[in-house]
Design an enzyme around this catalytic site. Structure first.
Site, PDB file in Angstrom:
ATOM      1  CG  ASP A  16      -1.710  -1.328   1.273  1.00 24.97           C
ATOM      2  OD1 ASP A  16      -2.025  -1.984   0.299  1.00 24.97           O
ATOM      3  OD2 ASP A  16      -1.835  -1.662   2.700  1.00 24.97           O
ATOM      4  CD  GLU A 196      -8.675  -3.505  -1.529  1.00 22.30           C
ATOM      5  OE1 GLU A 196      -9.248  -3.752  -0.499  1.00 22.30           O
ATOM      6  OE2 GLU A 196      -7.633  -4.077  -1.701  1.00 22.30           O
TER       7      GLU A 196
END
Length: 318
Positions: A16, A196
């Site tokens: 991420d 997402e």
């Protein structure tokens, strides 16, 4: 775009990933495999981030909310402050629920986020209290927006959709959110029905939001939403979705499941895609206990129609 001067992996064991350029300085953050803290790096050059020391700016709570699964931090400059958006569950106690994932905000009002004092601003309250994560923020035409992923309890078979709202302040929504995208296409629903990891890019009279879809293995890929820069971004009809992924696994290059991307520019202003991926296809054991989604960086270009051209993941540096 194959002329990449940055080695890959760029930073190991940081999923991420986000790289932010502010003035003449670069900052990096990403998920730590222990899921227990938030770290930042800073450097005067993009390449300098690779060896820069990490500063821990916050650690998880020993009990209650913000006690586990510290995921996907993002650093943003909003007004005169620094803000970190992140997701967290509850501490693993008799009453805690590690999967009660919600979004939270930290604030630093000092000039340097590496040495400044960080304070908790609390949870981002949404109209529906449900699984939510991956908050990102961007400014456009004088308004500050928050985009995030959240589970709709009324949407059977779906894990998370993408939502957008204006912000009253960096930790408070202003008005009702609008649903921008839900996982409906075949490539968005492999193993899990997921949208997402949104991230915004405003360029050439358009507002783009990339996002990641499906499970976190080799099926993970990047989708693209777009709207005219002058449109009402809080009207779902203003947005269009690419019918196909815009970035995904390249088995020939040996890169699998690229996603949860961000954008930055190098010192020459060249656009760069920041993302994580694995260098193998099959994951042994629990994917949550696997630290091999390394941060990667590569340039991208633009098509004649004004949309970004991300190409394919580049092979790892020999």
């Amino acid at each position: 775009m194959t002329d990449n001067k940055y080695p890959n992996p760029f930073i190991r064991e940081r999923a991420d990933p986000q790289i932010l350029r502010h003035g003449d300085r670069y900052f990096f953050t990403g998920t730590v495999p222990a899921y227990d803290r938030i770290v930042l790096r800073g450097a005067d050059t993009l390449a300098g981030l690779r060896e820069a020391a990490e500063t821990t700016i916050w650690v998880r709570h020993p009990e209650g909310a913000m006690g586990s699964h510290i995921w996907a931090p993002e650093l943003h400059r909003v007004g005169d402050g620094w803000y970190v958006y992140f997701a967290a569950g509850e501490a693993d106690t008799d009453t805690g629920d590690v999967w009660r994932i919600r979004m939270y905000v930290l604030e630093c009002l000092d000039e340097d986020p590496l040495t400044g004092e960080w304070t908790e601003k609390g949870r981002i309250a949404t109209p529906v209290d449900s699984f939510s994560l991956d908050a990102t923020t961007f400014a456009h035409l004088g308004r500050q927006y928050l985009c995030w992923a959240q589970h709709d309890p009324g949407l059977a078979g779906s894990n998370t959709s993408l939502y957008l709202a204006e912000l009253e302040n960096p930790w408070t929504l202003k008005g009702d959110p609008v649903e921008l995208s839900r996982p409906e296409l075949d490539w968005e629903t492999v193993r899990f029905a997921v949208n997402e990891g949104p991230y915004a890019l405003v360029r050439g009279g358009r507002v783009f939001i990339t996002y990641s879809a499906s499970g976190t293995g080799a099926e993970y890929c990047v989708g693209l939403l777009s709207a005219d820069a002058g449109a009402d971004l809080l009207d779902a009809a203003s947005w269009s979705k690419s019918p196909v992924p815009v970035f995904g696994t390249d088995a020939a290059a040996g890169i699998f499941g690229p996603g949860h991307n961000a954008f930055t520019v190098d010192e020459d202003g060249r656009d760069l895609l920041v993302f994580h991926a694995r260098a193998y296809e099959e994951i042994v054991g629990d994917p949550l206990d696997n630290p091999d989604r390394h941060c990667r960086v590569q340039p991208f270009g633009w098509r004649a129609d004004g949309t970004p051209d991300f190409g394919s993941p580049l092979p790892e540096t020999p």
